[in-house]
Design an enzyme around this catalytic site. Structure first.
Site, PDB file in Angstrom:
ATOM      1  N   LEU A   1       0.716  -1.023  -0.061  1.00 49.66           N
ATOM      2  CA  LEU A   1       0.089  -0.054   0.035  1.00 49.66           C
ATOM      3  C   LEU A   1       0.778   1.437  -0.055  1.00 49.66           C
ATOM      4  CD1 LEU A   1      -1.764  -1.932   2.688  1.00 49.66           C
ATOM      5  CD2 LEU A   1      -3.180  -0.786   0.983  1.00 49.66           C
TER       6      LEU A   1
ATOM      7  N   ASN B   1     -11.271  -0.121  -1.623  1.00 51.73           N
ATOM      8  CA  ASN B   1     -10.564  -1.345  -1.343  1.00 51.73           C
ATOM      9  C   ASN B   1     -10.824  -1.894   0.129  1.00 51.73           C
ATOM     10  OD1 ASN B   1      -8.729  -3.230  -1.640  1.00 51.73           O
ATOM     11  ND2 ASN B   1      -6.891  -2.133  -2.261  1.00 51.73           N
TER      12      ASN B   1
ATOM     13  N   CYS C   1      -7.232  -5.605   0.504  1.00 50.40           N
ATOM     14  CA  CYS C   1      -5.749  -5.652   0.323  1.00 50.40           C
ATOM     15  C   CYS C   1      -5.464  -6.992   1.036  1.00 50.40           C
ATOM     16  CB  CYS C   1      -5.205  -4.328   0.812  1.00 50.40           C
ATOM     17  SG  CYS C   1      -3.111  -4.645   0.678  1.00 50.40           S
TER      18      CYS C   1
ATOM     19  N   GLY D   1      -3.017 -12.454 -12.015  1.00 49.03           N
ATOM     20  CA  GLY D   1      -3.054 -13.006 -13.253  1.00 49.03           C
ATOM     21  C   GLY D   1      -3.455 -14.069 -13.670  1.00 49.03           C
TER      22      GLY D   1
ATOM     23  N   GLY E   1      -7.004 -11.608 -13.983  1.00 50.53           N
ATOM     24  CA  GLY E   1      -6.495 -12.311 -15.011  1.00 50.53           C
ATOM     25  C   GLY E   1      -6.391 -12.227 -16.446  1.00 50.53           C
TER      26      GLY E   1
ATOM     27  N   GLY F   1      -4.834  -5.734 -15.382  1.00 51.87           N
ATOM     28  CA  GLY F   1      -3.891  -5.359 -14.256  1.00 51.87           C
ATOM     29  C   GLY F   1      -2.299  -5.954 -14.624  1.00 51.87           C
TER      30      GLY F   1
ATOM     31  N   ASN G   1      -9.853  -8.901  -5.889  1.00 52.67           N
ATOM     32  CA  ASN G   1      -8.836  -8.705  -5.549  1.00 52.67           C
ATOM     33  C   ASN G   1      -7.866  -9.851  -5.892  1.00 52.67           C
ATOM     34  OD1 ASN G   1      -6.271  -7.282  -4.596  1.00 52.67           O
ATOM     35  ND2 ASN G   1      -7.582  -5.984  -3.616  1.00 52.67           N
TER      36      ASN G   1
HETATM   37  O1  RRO Z   1      -0.271  -2.816  -1.853  1.00 52.03           O
HETATM   38  C1  RRO Z   1      -0.661  -3.945  -1.962  1.00 52.03           C
HETATM   39  O2  RRO Z   1       0.339  -4.750  -1.812  1.00 52.03           O
HETATM   40  C2  RRO Z   1      -1.875  -4.535  -2.603  1.00 52.03           C
HETATM   41  C3  RRO Z   1      -3.134  -3.925  -2.492  1.00 52.03           C
HETATM   42 BR1  RRO Z   1      -3.399  -2.350  -1.824  1.00 52.03          BR
HETATM   43  C4  RRO Z   1      -4.157  -4.764  -3.057  1.00 52.03           C
HETATM   44  O3  RRO Z   1      -5.345  -4.290  -2.895  1.00 52.03           O
HETATM   45  N1  RRO Z   1      -4.222  -5.965  -3.352  1.00 52.03           N
HETATM   46  C5  RRO Z   1      -2.589  -6.352  -3.591  1.00 52.03           C
HETATM   47  O4  RRO Z   1      -2.590  -7.447  -4.193  1.00 52.03           O
HETATM   48  N2  RRO Z   1      -1.712  -5.757  -3.219  1.00 52.03           N
END
Ligand code: RRO
Length: 287
Positions: A56, A111, A114, A200, A228, A249, A175
């Site tokens: 983050l 979000n 995470c 992925g 993915g 992504g 996520n």
């Molecule tokens: O920043 C991260 O490590 C992260 C976030 Br905020 C998220 O929502 N999903 C992710 O896989 N990494």
């Protein structure tokens, strides 16, 4: 759209794809304060995807509004600001800071999922009541809120229902999945923080299932599908099971122009099926 966390906070993809021609730029999640993130390494490629533990990292919403948002607006893109916090009060503060954001910020992605948020005892999106409280606390942003949910739970439908009842207008599904990889020589974790999130192609069928399940339970709630997508059919699949829009992504790390390739592929695919627009693909799956 870009998927949160994979295209930075600004216009860095504009040299590859005119950002005004995609659905929106979704920022990496921002907190109401600056946050340093996790120790390196933060990314690690794996078969069929990638592990991350970015943790983050970000400049904070105030700094972003002032210094970085203008460069995205200059491209003509629509912007979705992803927000995160360690507490309900953090999310409330983040939403308040966005209340007067320019109109180019068309939505806020909350979000809740995470996988790399240390020290708060779990992922918000594994708890329907807590997720609803977070979403209810973000109303001050004064624009549509999309709740980004976690695939690491069998309660995703319950959570989806709770957050929409609390004010989320749409759901972003999904996520990353919790994972761990080891270095072959040291047998230590490849990522600086230990475990991380898997993204992925490996997670694509999981995203398709999550969208299908949520759509079956909540047919009137718009869904943004993510997980993915590397080729047009991956996006078609997510739309066919109910997504109204999609985000890309992990594929962008190897191919930033995948945004345009898949966008154009969706147009061709819609035409091939006799549809007048890409949105006609939503819900076409025969389940
Ligand atoms: O920043 C991260 O490590 C992260 C976030 Br905020 C998220 O929502 N999903 C992710 O896989 N990494």
């Amino acid at each position: 759209m870009t998927a949160a966390g994979t295209a930075g906070y600004g216009a860095e993809f504009h040299p590859y794809v005119d950002l005004s021609t995609i659905g929106a730029v979704v920022t990496k999640s921002l907190a109401p304060y600056e946050w340093p993130g996790n120790p390196a390494p933060r990314l690690h490629p794996v078969r069929a995807g990638m592990m991350n533990s970015v943790g983050l990292q970000g400049p904070g919403i105030g700094e972003w509004l002032e210094r970085t948002l203008p460069e995205i607006i200059a491209t003509g893109a629509d912007v979705v600001c992803s927000i995160w916090g360690r507490s309900i009060e953090d999310y409330r503060a983040a939403a308040e800071m966005l209340a007067d954001a320019p109109d180019s910020v068309v939505a806020v992605e909350v979000n809740l999922s995470c996988p790399n948020l240390e020290g708060r005892g779990g992922i918000f999106a594994h708890d329907p009541a807590l997720s609803a409280e977070v979403v209810a606390a973000t109303a001050a942003c004064a624009r549509p809120r999309w709740a980004k949910l976690s695939p690491n739970t069998d309660r995703i439908v319950e959570v989806a229902r709770a957050v929409t009842e609390a004010g989320a207008e749409a759901l972003t599904l999904v996520n990353t999945l919790l994972g761990l990889t080891l270095d072959p020589s040291t047998l230590r974790p490849t990522l600086g923080n230990g475990g991380g999130g898997l993204s992925g192609p490996a997670i694509h069928p999981i995203a398709v299932r999550a969208v299908a399940d949520v759509r079956a339970a909540l047919p009137d709630v718009p869904i943004v599908g993510v997980g993915g997508i590397a080729d047009t059919f991956d996006a078609v699949e997510l739309m066919a099971v109910g997504a109204s829009a999609v985000q890309i992504g992990t594929a962008l790390f190897a191919e930033p122009t995948a945004l345009a390739r898949v966008r154009d592929g969706l147009v061709v695919e819609a035409r091939r099926r006799g549809l007048s627009s890409v949105s006609g693909l939503t819900g076409l799956a025969v389940l």
